[in-house]
Scaffold this active site. Structure first.
Site, PDB file in Angstrom:
ATOM      1  N   ILE A   1      23.114 -30.127   5.644  1.00  0.00           N
ATOM      2  CA  ILE A   1      22.616 -31.129   6.067  1.00  0.00           C
ATOM      3  C   ILE A   1      23.900 -32.862   5.554  1.00  0.00           C
ATOM      4  O   ILE A   1      24.537 -31.969   4.132  1.00  0.00           O
ATOM      5  CB  ILE A   1      21.178 -32.274   5.426  1.00  0.00           C
ATOM      6  CG1 ILE A   1      20.877 -31.871   4.113  1.00  0.00           C
ATOM      7  CG2 ILE A   1      20.470 -30.855   6.929  1.00  0.00           C
ATOM      8  CD1 ILE A   1      19.695 -32.179   3.805  1.00  0.00           C
ATOM      9  N   ASP A   2      24.125 -33.411   6.225  1.00  0.00           N
ATOM     10  CA  ASP A   2      25.310 -34.651   5.678  1.00  0.00           C
ATOM     11  C   ASP A   2      25.216 -34.830   3.719  1.00  0.00           C
ATOM     12  O   ASP A   2      23.714 -34.713   3.644  1.00  0.00           O
ATOM     13  CB  ASP A   2      25.782 -35.235   6.274  1.00  0.00           C
ATOM     14  CG  ASP A   2      26.019 -35.614   8.001  1.00  0.00           C
ATOM     15  OD1 ASP A   2      26.521 -34.236   7.615  1.00  0.00           O
ATOM     16  OD2 ASP A   2      25.836 -36.180   8.601  1.00  0.00           O
ATOM     17  N   ASN A   3      25.506 -35.023   3.574  1.00  0.00           N
ATOM     18  CA  ASN A   3      26.056 -35.362   1.643  1.00  0.00           C
ATOM     19  C   ASN A   3      25.078 -36.489   1.536  1.00  0.00           C
ATOM     20  O   ASN A   3      24.420 -36.442   0.711  1.00  0.00           O
ATOM     21  CB  ASN A   3      27.562 -35.237   0.902  1.00  0.00           C
ATOM     22  CG  ASN A   3      28.515 -34.097   1.279  1.00  0.00           C
ATOM     23  OD1 ASN A   3      27.799 -33.352   1.870  1.00  0.00           O
ATOM     24  ND2 ASN A   3      29.043 -34.501   1.314  1.00  0.00           N
TER      25      ASN A   3
ATOM     26  N   ARG B   1      23.649 -39.422  13.674  1.00  0.00           N
ATOM     27  CA  ARG B   1      23.579 -40.707  12.877  1.00  0.00           C
ATOM     28  C   ARG B   1      24.231 -41.379  14.437  1.00  0.00           C
ATOM     29  O   ARG B   1      24.604 -42.715  14.696  1.00  0.00           O
ATOM     30  CB  ARG B   1      25.162 -40.853  11.730  1.00  0.00           C
ATOM     31  CG  ARG B   1      24.548 -40.145  10.761  1.00  0.00           C
ATOM     32  CD  ARG B   1      25.638 -39.432   9.510  1.00  0.00           C
ATOM     33  NE  ARG B   1      26.183 -40.289   9.308  1.00  0.00           N
ATOM     34  CZ  ARG B   1      27.559 -40.303   8.357  1.00  0.00           C
ATOM     35  NH1 ARG B   1      27.320 -39.020   8.177  1.00  0.00           N
ATOM     36  NH2 ARG B   1      28.211 -41.305   8.013  1.00  0.00           N
TER      37      ARG B   1
END
Length: 481
Positions: free
Chosen positions: A268-270, A389
């Site tokens: 998953i994104d930072n 997003r």
């Protein structure tokens, strides 16, 4: 010839594929009796024998003893009950500009010795970079990018001439392409022969939040095969190209006192928080990957959007180019990837208070109305990078704190048609005009969030719900990370 250095290229799109499957040690971290401090960046050029090096070069100062041993055991210390990691510390709160050095070894020897002499860096700092996974090698220098200078092209041709390569036994039986594959250096004592290509990430991307987290409190479940972690935002699941030390996998391994490193099974994104599954064995890593491919893993997300989203399935198509910000279109475009998510519910909630925004370093991206936000529960049907997003932003409901996609959504709302693939996209007379518009859009809206955005992987389950795990309350509910 003297040490040959390819001029620093301060870009991210460089020439080589990466191999990140190297093993790491999770014993007590190595000690370092020195303090690193960086001065302000300034551009300089220097000549040393046949070396020409032009780059941004922060000056490092180090307090070293003449008998410093980079492989000496660490002095015992602890933080939150597990060993304190004290290399390359203090960790800066902000990342500086990237600096990547490209070298061709002129004389065989120990890799650490060659790098610190060629780049005028403290030996222990180079040892840190190797430990961080920030140094790579290839037996043969990869082909320079189009932006290479004539001198770089000349050097490439010189060290890859067939008459030179035939004299190197290490590449016997390999094609040039095989010999140009890059691998991570993991040992400061590794021998590199003349002609070897080295890539040194002098300024690795840092994750200061790793040192502020009580990692034991973020563990959701521990089994013989896997660990479920409530990942904090502002951290990387498995590390980056130039930093595999400051990662969730590394710090969770230490927090649990494991001797075998945890392995990533998905990302998953930072800037996203929530449930991630880390495998304890290679076998389970393979098994979990299989479950993902067979769509037997279900992931639910909570997204804090700046505007309401309708309940139902949202469909877009994503451009198959690995550059952020990602571009999507409502219209089908051949070769673009299908992106689908299902908004299960959407409820109005208070916009995070100033205190909460400051605590979590939420970036103000210019959204005009901040009385209310909208918490959306989302079932992710396809798993593309930045999918939630970019899809919510395309619907005019960007995620709170998302400095990459919220300004883009605002730009499209205030100036319809600015987004080359938006709802009100323009009709371009030539393909060149469209490519120019795409390049301008990407260059304008590419700022990665600093720490946190309003996105949480709130649930993960598989095997028809037999395995089911939930994250804690999201940051916008005021809970302590």
């Amino acid at each position: 010839m003297g040490p040959a250095i390819l001029t620093s290229i301060l870009t991210n799109g460089l020439v080589s594929s990466l191999c990140t499957s190297n093993c790491r040690s999770f014993g007590t971290p190595l000690a370092l009796a020195r303090t690193l401090a960086s001065a302000s960046s300034n551009v300089f050029c220097r000549r040393h024998k046949r070396v020409v090096c032009c780059s941004n070069n922060p000056t490092f100062t180090a307090e070293l003893t003449a008998s410093s041993d980079i492989s000496a055991p660490a002095t015992a210390s602890s933080f939150n009950g597990y060993p304190e990691y004290n290399r390359l510390l203090p960790c800066p709160d902000q990342n500086g500009p990237p600096r990547v050095e490209h070298l061709v070894v002129s004389e065989g020897g120990r890799v650490l010795d060659y790098i610190y002499k060629a780049l005028d860096l403290p030996p222990l700092f180079v040892a840190d970079l190797i430990h961080f996974g920030a140094v790579y090698y290839a037996l043969v220098c990869p082909e320079p990018p189009p932006s290479a200078t004539p001198e770089q092209v000349r050097l490439f041709k010189e060290v890859t001439a067939p008459s030179v390569l035939r004299k190197r036994p290490s590449i016997k039986g390999k094609t040039v392409r095989e010999a140009q594959k890059t691998f991570r250096i993991t040992d400061v004592n590794e021998f590199v022969e003349a002609g070897t290509y080295l890539r040194v990430h002098v300024h690795p991307k840092r994750f200061p939040r790793c040192y502020k987290i009580d990692w034991k409190s973020r563990i959701i479940a521990v089994t013989e095969s896997f660990v479920v972690l409530d990942k904090p935002a502002g951290t990387s699941v498995g590390g980056t190209t130039d930093n595999i030390e400051e990662s969730c996998a590394t710090f969770a391994t230490r927090a649990l006192g494991l001797t075998t490193p945890l392995m990533t099974t998905h990302q998953i994104d930072n800037c996203t928080e929530g449930c991630v599954v880390l495998a304890r064995t290679k076998e389970h890593c393979s098994v979990f990957h299989g479950k993902i491919r067979e769509k037997r893993v279900k992931k639910l997300y909570l997204a804090l959007a700046a505007a309401p989203m309708p309940v139902g399935i949202v469909t877009h198509y994503m451009r198959p180019v690995n550059i952020a910000p990602r571009l999507i279109s409502e219209d089908f475009i051949k070769g673009w990837h299908l992106c689908q998510l299902e908004v299960l519910e959407c409820k109005e909630v208070p916009w995070p208070s100033t205190v909460i925004e400051e605590k979590y370093q939420i970036e103000d991206s210019g959204w005009p109305l901040k009385n209310s936000a909208f918490e959306c529960k989302i079932n992710l049907l396809t798993g593309r990078t930045h999918q939630i997003r970019t899809q919510l932003a395309a619907c005019g409901a960007p995620i709170v704190g998302d400095s990459m996609y919220m300004p883009a959504a605002i730009a499209e709302i205030t100036t319809p048609g600015l987004n080359p693939f938006g709802k009100n996209k323009k009709q371009y007379t030539t393909e060149s005009d469209k490519e120019t518009a795409v390049a301008e859009w990407i260059s304008t809206h590419g700022k990665e969030p600093g720490v946190v955005i309003g996105l949480q992987a709130c649930q993960i389950s598989w095997d028809d719900g037999e395995r089911f795990y939930k994250a804690g309350s999201p940051w916008w509910m005021g809970e302590i990370a």
